[in-house]
Design an enzyme around this catalytic site. Structure first.
Site, PDB file in Angstrom:
ATOM      1  N   THR A  38     -30.705   7.069 -15.598  1.00 24.68           N
ATOM      2  CA  THR A  38     -29.304   6.516 -16.262  1.00 24.68           C
ATOM      3  C   THR A  38     -28.373   7.514 -15.793  1.00 24.68           C
ATOM      4  O   THR A  38     -27.179   7.308 -15.478  1.00 24.68           O
ATOM      5  CB  THR A  38     -29.481   6.140 -17.720  1.00 24.68           C
ATOM      6  OG1 THR A  38     -30.349   4.856 -17.675  1.00 24.68           O
ATOM      7  CG2 THR A  38     -28.006   5.289 -18.128  1.00 24.68           C
ATOM      8  N   TYR A  52     -27.094  -1.817 -14.922  1.00 22.73           N
ATOM      9  CA  TYR A  52     -26.796  -0.767 -13.639  1.00 22.73           C
ATOM     10  C   TYR A  52     -27.980  -0.440 -13.045  1.00 22.73           C
ATOM     11  O   TYR A  52     -29.186  -0.715 -13.410  1.00 22.73           O
ATOM     12  CB  TYR A  52     -26.280   0.338 -14.266  1.00 22.73           C
ATOM     13  CG  TYR A  52     -26.999   0.877 -15.361  1.00 22.73           C
ATOM     14  CD1 TYR A  52     -28.124   1.852 -15.169  1.00 22.73           C
ATOM     15  CD2 TYR A  52     -27.199   0.742 -16.700  1.00 22.73           C
ATOM     16  CE1 TYR A  52     -29.070   2.467 -15.837  1.00 22.73           C
ATOM     17  CE2 TYR A  52     -27.935   1.092 -17.613  1.00 22.73           C
ATOM     18  CZ  TYR A  52     -28.901   2.009 -17.216  1.00 22.73           C
ATOM     19  OH  TYR A  52     -29.823   2.566 -18.077  1.00 22.73           O
ATOM     20  N   THR A 118     -34.454   8.455 -19.771  1.00 25.04           N
ATOM     21  CA  THR A 118     -34.605   8.560 -20.941  1.00 25.04           C
ATOM     22  C   THR A 118     -35.859   7.861 -21.540  1.00 25.04           C
ATOM     23  O   THR A 118     -36.700   8.061 -22.612  1.00 25.04           O
ATOM     24  CB  THR A 118     -33.551   7.943 -22.114  1.00 25.04           C
ATOM     25  OG1 THR A 118     -33.251   6.550 -21.788  1.00 25.04           O
ATOM     26  CG2 THR A 118     -32.333   8.858 -22.077  1.00 25.04           C
ATOM     27  N   ASP A 119     -36.239   6.669 -20.797  1.00 25.18           N
ATOM     28  CA  ASP A 119     -37.473   5.910 -21.256  1.00 25.18           C
ATOM     29  C   ASP A 119     -38.702   6.799 -21.374  1.00 25.18           C
ATOM     30  O   ASP A 119     -39.435   6.705 -22.093  1.00 25.18           O
ATOM     31  CB  ASP A 119     -37.713   4.908 -20.251  1.00 25.18           C
ATOM     32  CG  ASP A 119     -36.688   3.670 -20.072  1.00 25.18           C
ATOM     33  OD1 ASP A 119     -35.664   3.801 -21.123  1.00 25.18           O
ATOM     34  OD2 ASP A 119     -36.584   2.846 -19.475  1.00 25.18           O
ATOM     35  N   LYS A 191     -38.130   8.722 -28.161  1.00 30.80           N
ATOM     36  CA  LYS A 191     -37.135   7.757 -28.172  1.00 30.80           C
ATOM     37  C   LYS A 191     -37.336   6.780 -29.263  1.00 30.80           C
ATOM     38  O   LYS A 191     -38.375   6.084 -29.167  1.00 30.80           O
ATOM     39  CB  LYS A 191     -36.992   7.180 -26.614  1.00 30.80           C
ATOM     40  CG  LYS A 191     -35.849   6.381 -26.271  1.00 30.80           C
ATOM     41  CD  LYS A 191     -35.894   5.573 -24.999  1.00 30.80           C
ATOM     42  CE  LYS A 191     -34.470   5.245 -24.768  1.00 30.80           C
ATOM     43  NZ  LYS A 191     -34.370   4.555 -23.263  1.00 30.80           N
ATOM     44  N   GLU A 311     -65.388   8.996 -35.641  1.00 24.49           N
ATOM     45  CA  GLU A 311     -65.477   8.413 -34.508  1.00 24.49           C
ATOM     46  C   GLU A 311     -64.168   8.491 -33.862  1.00 24.49           C
ATOM     47  O   GLU A 311     -63.057   8.102 -34.228  1.00 24.49           O
ATOM     48  CB  GLU A 311     -65.423   6.693 -34.706  1.00 24.49           C
ATOM     49  CG  GLU A 311     -66.515   6.381 -35.842  1.00 24.49           C
ATOM     50  CD  GLU A 311     -66.295   6.275 -37.367  1.00 24.49           C
ATOM     51  OE1 GLU A 311     -64.996   6.828 -37.614  1.00 24.49           O
ATOM     52  OE2 GLU A 311     -67.086   6.021 -38.050  1.00 24.49           O
TER      53      GLU A 311
HETATM   54  N1  ASP Z   1     -34.514   3.083 -17.234  1.00 25.63           N
HETATM   55  C1  ASP Z   1     -33.678   4.261 -17.453  1.00 25.63           C
HETATM   56  C2  ASP Z   1     -34.615   5.386 -16.982  1.00 25.63           C
HETATM   57  O1  ASP Z   1     -35.477   5.777 -17.925  1.00 25.63           O
HETATM   58  C3  ASP Z   1     -33.165   4.617 -18.722  1.00 25.63           C
HETATM   59  C4  ASP Z   1     -32.464   5.638 -18.896  1.00 25.63           C
HETATM   60  O2  ASP Z   1     -32.472   6.593 -18.150  1.00 25.63           O
HETATM   61  O3  ASP Z   1     -31.811   5.766 -20.222  1.00 25.63           O
HETATM   62  O4  ASP Z   1     -34.555   6.069 -16.024  1.00 25.63           O
END
Ligand code: ASP
Length: 346
Positions: A38, A52, A118-119, A191, A311
């Site tokens: 992002t 986006y 961020t994912d 996250k 286990e």
């Molecule tokens: N979908 C995006 C990614 O992980 C989300 C982000 O960057 O916040 O590339």
């Protein structure tokens, strides 16, 4: 001209003054490795923060958007990939680790910054924490709003990340995550929210510090997580497959068997509570443990410690996605179950 530009022009023209002038000193060299996400995202609408297109801008565009970077570091950019972080794979992880290890070994380079979606940012940051060898700062940064949004958080996050990577204070702390004015340890930070800008947290361990404007302030002197292992990935081209299986009431062994059939060399369980699983699954994990097949039991709760297990293996403080990275790295060195257990349970 918008209000921000008008005020900046007024400062530049000397209508306002801030502080005293500084003598020019050579700036520390920081390499920015861009992978997409992002922070490099764009949309036709400045209010769009969900539909986006991630990974639209290249590294030069990212750097040029923040000319203030030149005031804190001698910045160079390298495009490692340009993808949403859902598409980060082993090949990209290895390219990043190899590139960072080579450049940070150069005496003239002070630090590295990785721009990332961020994912899965926490997985890449954790991987780099275990595979980069230098005491010099490595900072992973992203943003929650694309570059085209009102109040885009990317430019400030990037400036803070580069300032952090250029700072002596950031050395010997392992890989750091910088977003939303906060500095977190890559080892623990995760996250926690799908859309909010204050999404990166370590519930138990907290933040290492924060930014006052762009200046990093650490709460403690340098330290790294207890028993953090290091893996040398020089010459490594791929990792064994590790699958994550999610637990819930009435779960059976179907997904565990499917993962093994698909070639998994290890399994991470996103367990209920303290790594718990239904009785039939527990029986199957015991059989696999007796055969020397590693099953790491983590938790789906979002925080806390998954304790030692008969286990399987307790994941300790690591969530399922970080446990998968550690198991993958451990398996690349050894398939001996007691050795693998030590990485998690020590
Ligand atoms: N979908 C995006 C990614 O992980 C989300 C982000 O960057 O916040 O590339």
């Amino acid at each position: 001209m918008n209000l921000q530009k008008t005020l900046l022009a007024a400062f530049a023209a000397g209508i306002f003054t801030i502080g005293a002038g500084h003598a020019q000193e050579p700036k520390p060299a920081v390499v920015v490795y861009a992978t997409g996400g992002t922070i490099a995202g764009a949309s036709k609408s400045n209010t769009d923060t969900t539909t986006y297109k991630a990974a639209s801008l290249g590294v030069q565009a990212l750097l040029e958007a923040v000319p203030e970077l030149a005031q804190v570091a001698k910045v160079s950019g390298e495009q490692i990939a340009n993808v949403g972080s859902n598409a980060i794979d082993q090949a990209i992880l290895l390219r990043l680790a190899h590139a960072i290890n080579i450049r940070l070994a150069e005496p003239s380079v002070h630090g590295a910054v990785v721009t990332h979606g961020t994912d899965t940012l926490e997985e890449t940051a954790f991987f780099l924490d275990l595979t980069t060898a230098s005491p010099k700062p490595v900072v992973v940064v992203g943003s929650m709003r694309p570059a085209t949004a009102i109040s885009a958080d990317g430019p400030m996050n990037l400036l803070q990340a580069v300032t952090l990577a250029a700072s002596k204070d950031a050395e010997n702390r392992g890989v750091l995550i910088a977003l939303n004015d906060r500095i977190g340890s890559a080892y623990y930070t995760t996250k926690t929210n799908t859309t909010a800008v204050d999404t990166f947290r370590a519930t138990e361990q907290g933040y290492l510090g924060m930014f006052i404007g762009t200046v990093p302030k650490f709460y403690y002197s340098a330290a790294t997580p207890v028993h953090k292992p290091h893996f040398n990935v020089e010459g490594v081209n791929s990792f064994p497959k590790v699958s994550i299986v999610y637990m819930h009431e009435d779960q059976d062994n179907e997904q565990i068997e499917a993962a093994i059939r698909a070639g998994a060399k290890g399994i991470v369980i996103a367990g209920t509570g303290n790594g718990s699983v239904p009785p039939d699954v527990k029986k199957r994990i015991l059989e696999l443990t007796e055969q020397g097949f590693p099953v790491v039991r983590s938790t789906r709760t979002g925080s806390g410690f998954a304790t030692k297990k008969m286990e399987g293996i307790g994941s300790g403080a690591l969530n399922p996605q970080k446990s998968r990275i550690l198991l993958m790295l451990a398996l690349s060195q050894s398939s001996d179950l007691p050795t693998i257990r030590r990485y998690f349970e020590e």
